[in-house]
Design an enzyme around this catalytic site. Structure first.
Site, PDB file in Angstrom:
ATOM      1  N   GLY A  17      53.047 -48.715  10.191  1.00 42.76           N
ATOM      2  CA  GLY A  17      51.646 -49.381   9.607  1.00 42.76           C
ATOM      3  C   GLY A  17      51.141 -50.417  10.683  1.00 42.76           C
ATOM      4  O   GLY A  17      51.660 -50.851  11.486  1.00 42.76           O
ATOM      5  N   ALA A  18      49.857 -51.094  10.383  1.00 41.79           N
ATOM      6  CA  ALA A  18      49.359 -52.286  11.466  1.00 41.79           C
ATOM      7  C   ALA A  18      50.071 -53.355  11.416  1.00 41.79           C
ATOM      8  O   ALA A  18      50.687 -53.758  12.595  1.00 41.79           O
ATOM      9  CB  ALA A  18      47.980 -52.316  11.036  1.00 41.79           C
ATOM     10  N   VAL A  19      50.759 -53.826  10.171  1.00 42.59           N
ATOM     11  CA  VAL A  19      51.623 -55.269  10.498  1.00 42.59           C
ATOM     12  C   VAL A  19      52.825 -54.809  11.009  1.00 42.59           C
ATOM     13  O   VAL A  19      53.462 -55.460  11.752  1.00 42.59           O
ATOM     14  CB  VAL A  19      51.564 -55.879   9.304  1.00 42.59           C
ATOM     15  CG1 VAL A  19      52.587 -56.927   9.154  1.00 42.59           C
ATOM     16  CG2 VAL A  19      50.128 -56.272   8.715  1.00 42.59           C
ATOM     17  N   ARG A  44      56.454 -39.583   4.452  1.00 43.58           N
ATOM     18  CA  ARG A  44      55.226 -38.910   5.242  1.00 43.58           C
ATOM     19  C   ARG A  44      55.469 -39.554   6.743  1.00 43.58           C
ATOM     20  O   ARG A  44      55.171 -38.363   7.509  1.00 43.58           O
ATOM     21  CB  ARG A  44      54.010 -39.496   4.717  1.00 43.58           C
ATOM     22  CG  ARG A  44      52.919 -38.928   5.462  1.00 43.58           C
ATOM     23  CD  ARG A  44      51.561 -39.398   4.782  1.00 43.58           C
ATOM     24  NE  ARG A  44      51.611 -40.782   4.958  1.00 43.58           N
ATOM     25  CZ  ARG A  44      50.410 -41.726   4.499  1.00 43.58           C
ATOM     26  NH1 ARG A  44      49.344 -40.789   3.626  1.00 43.58           N
ATOM     27  NH2 ARG A  44      50.254 -42.853   4.715  1.00 43.58           N
ATOM     28  N   SER A  45      55.760 -40.552   6.971  1.00 41.07           N
ATOM     29  CA  SER A  45      55.953 -40.955   8.409  1.00 41.07           C
ATOM     30  C   SER A  45      57.194 -40.709   9.154  1.00 41.07           C
ATOM     31  O   SER A  45      57.338 -40.880  10.339  1.00 41.07           O
ATOM     32  CB  SER A  45      55.622 -42.472   8.520  1.00 41.07           C
ATOM     33  OG  SER A  45      54.295 -42.494   8.115  1.00 41.07           O
ATOM     34  N   ARG A 104      56.121 -63.934  -3.821  1.00 38.97           N
ATOM     35  CA  ARG A 104      55.947 -65.236  -3.235  1.00 38.97           C
ATOM     36  C   ARG A 104      55.880 -66.304  -4.508  1.00 38.97           C
ATOM     37  O   ARG A 104      56.190 -67.212  -4.138  1.00 38.97           O
ATOM     38  CB  ARG A 104      54.128 -64.893  -2.870  1.00 38.97           C
ATOM     39  CG  ARG A 104      54.142 -64.335  -1.357  1.00 38.97           C
ATOM     40  CD  ARG A 104      52.689 -63.856  -1.102  1.00 38.97           C
ATOM     41  NE  ARG A 104      52.643 -63.270   0.109  1.00 38.97           N
ATOM     42  CZ  ARG A 104      51.554 -62.403   0.590  1.00 38.97           C
ATOM     43  NH1 ARG A 104      50.421 -62.449  -0.301  1.00 38.97           N
ATOM     44  NH2 ARG A 104      51.744 -61.799   1.480  1.00 38.97           N
ATOM     45  N   CYS A 133      47.847 -64.257   4.182  1.00 40.48           N
ATOM     46  CA  CYS A 133      47.302 -64.181   5.597  1.00 40.48           C
ATOM     47  C   CYS A 133      46.387 -65.535   5.640  1.00 40.48           C
ATOM     48  O   CYS A 133      46.525 -66.446   6.497  1.00 40.48           O
ATOM     49  CB  CYS A 133      46.619 -63.076   6.317  1.00 40.48           C
ATOM     50  SG  CYS A 133      45.826 -62.237   5.446  1.00 40.48           S
ATOM     51  N   LYS A 224      46.034 -66.560  -4.773  1.00 44.83           N
ATOM     52  CA  LYS A 224      47.017 -66.536  -4.050  1.00 44.83           C
ATOM     53  C   LYS A 224      46.916 -67.601  -3.153  1.00 44.83           C
ATOM     54  O   LYS A 224      47.794 -68.465  -3.132  1.00 44.83           O
ATOM     55  CB  LYS A 224      46.949 -65.241  -2.987  1.00 44.83           C
ATOM     56  CG  LYS A 224      47.528 -63.994  -3.765  1.00 44.83           C
ATOM     57  CD  LYS A 224      47.325 -63.030  -2.400  1.00 44.83           C
ATOM     58  CE  LYS A 224      47.494 -61.567  -2.944  1.00 44.83           C
ATOM     59  NZ  LYS A 224      46.969 -60.462  -1.919  1.00 44.83           N
ATOM     60  N   HIS A 253      40.777 -63.745  10.654  1.00 46.37           N
ATOM     61  CA  HIS A 253      40.216 -64.614   9.575  1.00 46.37           C
ATOM     62  C   HIS A 253      39.395 -66.208   9.894  1.00 46.37           C
ATOM     63  O   HIS A 253      40.080 -66.410  10.649  1.00 46.37           O
ATOM     64  CB  HIS A 253      41.102 -64.666   8.335  1.00 46.37           C
ATOM     65  CG  HIS A 253      41.645 -63.333   7.825  1.00 46.37           C
ATOM     66  ND1 HIS A 253      40.915 -62.383   7.880  1.00 46.37           N
ATOM     67  CD2 HIS A 253      42.646 -63.441   6.990  1.00 46.37           C
ATOM     68  CE1 HIS A 253      41.813 -61.231   7.316  1.00 46.37           C
ATOM     69  NE2 HIS A 253      42.688 -61.840   6.476  1.00 46.37           N
TER      70      HIS A 253
END
Length: 350
Positions: A17-19, A44-45, A104, A133, A224, A253
């Protein structure tokens, strides 16, 4: 599993994934002392190949037995995966740094920004949570001020990049942009929340919803920020309000923040000074030169950037500022790796 020359056996869950990919790059460029690296993903990956430290390594499917002989597991594969597999990793002796919202607000799990509350790491039970984030960059910028002058209130409006919603959201933003420019209808299937009742165009638009609405009228993203800020600072009496908005920006952001300090007579220059001296903070603030941080400045950078610092016109203890950071770096991957580095420094990772 890729062998390295360091001390600690590391697994990255959600490595494709991106992160997850940003975690791998961050571990690499910061020379984290890994003796081995195991990239894990969904079925899948699994079988795909990644490059780490110039070597090719095959991604494996994440399963409980994946964590045998792992010292550190970085998770960024969604809350349901973390809830299922993080306890399994801990059971097998690993310390987990989790980038999802799964743990969290668990009172037994520290929620850590290393520049703000590294002492909370001393009391972990195997799982450490990485904050949201948008929370990370705000508390990183404001904590030096809170420590120096106290803080009573924070009101934040966020302007968040689509990368926070994943790669598919980025693709949809570009597809919609091309459609609008070609005079066609923009198809919306992902934002503001994938799977929710309605989806809206993000291209050339601002969407005042990130995550699902709660009964109190705030979204889960806003809650959050409110709850995590109080937990990280350890101040349950701190007044926090948030409005979170998605913009057609790929990475970075931005936040408009009002904060009220407890001490009388604090000047803008004093606020500027304590921020400028703080680790991981870059102040870009010179109105005469139109100098202020923007998302394009923060993309690819480790620091949190602060500008537009000014005193409120009606509240003597009130100030305003503009905070920007790369949501995939300091907002996710970098903070996770910094937590791991702090564990090493404290002798807590064995």
């Amino acid at each position: 599993m890729l062998k390295q020359s360091g001390k600690f056996r590391v697994a990255v869950v959600g490595a494709t994934g991106a992160v997850g990919q940003e975690m791998l790059r961050t571990l690499e460029r910061r020379n984290f002392p890994a003796s081995s690296l195991l990239p894990l993903s969904s079925k899948r990956s699994a079988g795909s190949k990644l490059i780490f430290n110039g070597q090719e390594v095959e991604v494996q499917e994440a399963a409980p037995e994946s964590f045998e002989n792992i010292d550190l597991a970085l998770f960024s594969a969604g809350g349901s995966i973390s809830k299922k597999l993080a306890p399994e990793a801990v059971k097998r002796g690993a310390i987990v740094v989790d980038n999802t919202s799964a743990f969290r607000m668990d009172e037994n799990v520290p929620l850590v920004v290393p520049e703000v509350n590294p002492d909370h790491l001393d009391h972990h039970n195997g799982i450490i949570a990485n904050p949201n984030c948008s929370t990370i960059q705000m508390v990183a910028a404001l904590e030096p001020v809170r420590k120096a002058f106290g803080m009573k209130k924070i009101i934040v409006s966020t302007y968040q990049a689509v990368s926070g919603a994943g790669a598919d959201a980025i693709d949809e933003m570009y597809d919609q942009s091309r459609a609008v420019l070609d005079g066609k209808k923009a198809e919306a299937n992902i934002l503001p929340v994938s799977g929710d009742k309605k989806h809206y165009q993000i291209a050339f638009n601002a969407v005042p919803q990130i995550d699902l609405f709660q009964e109190n009228g705030f979204t889960f993203e806003e809650m959050k920020m409110i709850n995590e800020t109080k937990k990280i600072t350890g101040d349950a009496n701190l007044s926090v309000a948030a409005t979170c908005v998605r913009l057609p920006v790929e990475t970075g952001h931005s936040e408009s923040v009002f904060f009220e300090v407890e001490k009388d007579g604090v000047t803008k220059d004093e606020i500027h000074s304590v921020m400028q001296e703080a680790a991981g903070i870059t102040v870009m603030d010179d109105p005469s030169e139109q100098l202020y941080p923007m998302a394009v400045d923060a993309a690819g950078k480790d620091d949190v950037f602060v500008g537009r610092l000014r005193k409120d016109l009606s509240d003597d203890r009130g100030f305003h500022c503009w905070i920007v950071a790369d949501n995939l770096l300091k907002g996710a991957a970098l903070n996770s790796v910094q937590i791991a580095e702090a564990l090493v420094e404290k002798g807590l990772l064995k």
